[in-house]
Design a protein around this motif. Structure first.
Motif, mmCIF file in Angstrom:
data_model
loop_
_atom_site.group_PDB
_atom_site.id
_atom_site.type_symbol
_atom_site.label_atom_id
_atom_site.label_comp_id
_atom_site.label_asym_id
_atom_site.label_seq_id
_atom_site.Cartn_x
_atom_site.Cartn_y
_atom_site.Cartn_z
ATOM 1 N N UNK A 28 0.817 -1.211 0.000
ATOM 2 C CA UNK A 28 0.000 0.000 0.000
ATOM 3 C C UNK A 28 0.852 1.264 0.000
ATOM 4 N N UNK A 29 1.933 1.231 0.735
ATOM 5 C CA UNK A 29 2.758 2.424 0.890
ATOM 6 C C UNK A 29 3.507 2.764 -0.393
ATOM 7 N N UNK A 30 4.023 1.778 -1.064
ATOM 8 C CA UNK A 30 4.870 2.022 -2.226
ATOM 9 C C UNK A 30 4.201 1.653 -3.547
ATOM 10 N N UNK A 31 2.901 1.358 -3.492
ATOM 11 C CA UNK A 31 2.124 1.068 -4.708
ATOM 12 C C UNK A 31 2.816 -0.013 -5.549
ATOM 13 N N UNK A 32 3.056 -1.155 -4.939
ATOM 14 C CA UNK A 32 3.807 -2.221 -5.597
ATOM 15 C C UNK A 32 2.944 -3.096 -6.508
ATOM 16 N N UNK A 33 1.622 -3.031 -6.321
ATOM 17 C CA UNK A 33 0.713 -3.875 -7.116
ATOM 18 C C UNK A 33 1.113 -5.343 -7.037
ATOM 19 N N UNK A 34 1.205 -5.842 -5.830
ATOM 20 C CA UNK A 34 1.649 -7.219 -5.624
ATOM 21 C C UNK A 34 0.594 -8.257 -5.985
ATOM 22 N N UNK A 35 -0.579 -7.812 -6.402
ATOM 23 C CA UNK A 35 -1.600 -8.784 -6.787
ATOM 24 C C UNK A 35 -1.124 -9.622 -7.975
ATOM 25 N N UNK A 36 -0.119 -9.131 -8.696
ATOM 26 C CA UNK A 36 0.437 -9.905 -9.801
ATOM 27 C C UNK A 36 1.137 -11.175 -9.315
ATOM 28 N N UNK A 37 1.369 -11.262 -8.006
ATOM 29 C CA UNK A 37 1.971 -12.462 -7.443
ATOM 30 C C UNK A 37 0.931 -13.501 -7.057
ATOM 31 N N UNK A 38 -0.300 -13.255 -7.398
ATOM 32 C CA UNK A 38 -1.356 -14.218 -7.127
ATOM 33 C C UNK A 38 -1.368 -15.343 -8.149
#
Length: 256
Positions: free
Chosen positions: A41-51
């Motif tokens: 959330x803090x760095x806007x990493x868009x980690x949903x791509x790791x799903x």
């Protein structure tokens, strides 16, 4: 240098470690989830791509990473308390197989999601939660032990609504991961049905068990039973004697 331990020492070490870690391990995992969510959330990493992305070769990587990623604060909060409760129960009652159950549940739920899931990113630790709930619940029924049955009833009482999560009711809920986790938990409960749960034993029970086991192998540990020393002691003048004195006739008259 080799080091030996008695059954009592091993039990004390295991029970002490279990007493400290059965709640800390799920807590550390939850803490890791919150740190990852904060960084995302803090760095806007868009980690949903790791799903998990079903049908995609690259999406198979999500089998290993998807339980670590959550899409919203509410999503993470909803998964936090079940992980703490079910994880503590798992490590407390099944410390010897807890990690095996977690690893297999983690991978099995992710793999099933990849095989049958919709073409979308599937994230969250819900599949793992369903696996732990299914494992603990069915283990309590199969073993027919009071403490495990009580834990199973608690699972049903607090998380009975989980059963609706395996049905395709909401488009935004990964029922595929839930279903995969439930199947994994039930399968593991059947597979480990003969694995004994954690039980508290007293020191004399542990010593007796070690003596019996050593006798069966004709190799009694020195710290429990030194056969040569005992034979030497019993054959010496220091043996145990029971001393008594009969009453003389005068004593009998005095008593009367």
């Amino acid at each position: 240098m080799n080091k030996t331990h008695t059954a009592l020492e091993d039990s004390n070490q295991e029970s002490g470690g279990s007493g400290r870690l059965y709640m800390l391990r799920p807590f550390y995992f939850v803490l890791l989830l919150w740190v990852i969510f904060w960084a995302d959330s803090r760095f806007m990493l868009d980690l949903y791509h790791l799903g998990v992305l079903p049908g995609s070769a690259a999406g198979m990587f999500g089998i290993f990473t998807s339980p670590l990623i959550h899409g919203s604060l509410m999503h993470l909060v909803n998964n936090t308390f079940p992980i703490l409760a079910l994880g503590a129960g798992l490590f407390y009652f099944y410390p010897r197989i807890a990690w095996k159950v977690i690893i297999v549940s983690w991978l099995a739920s992710g793999l099933m999601t990849w095989l049958i899931g919709r073409e979308s990113y599937h994230i969250g630790a819900s599949g793992l939660i369903y696996a732990l709930a299914g494992f603990i619940f069915l283990c309590g029924i199969l073993r027919k032990q009071a403490n495990l049955l009580a834990l199973s009833l608690l699972v049903v009482f607090f998380y009975g609504s989980l059963v609706w999560g395996i049905l395709p009711i909401e488009d935004t809920v990964s029922w595929e991961a839930h279903l995969g986790g439930a199947f994994a938990g039930f399968g593991l409960a059947i597979y480990y049905r003969k694995s004994p749960p954690r039980s508290k034993k007293y020191s004399w029970e542990l010593v007796e068990e070690e003596v019996e086991e050593a006798e069966s192998h004709d190799d009694i540990p020195e710290e429990i039973w030194n056969r040569e020393a005992w034979e030497e002691y019993s054959g010496s003048n220091h043996g145990i004697r029971y001393i008594y004195r009969t009453k003389e006739p005068d004593d009998l008259n005095a008593d009367s």
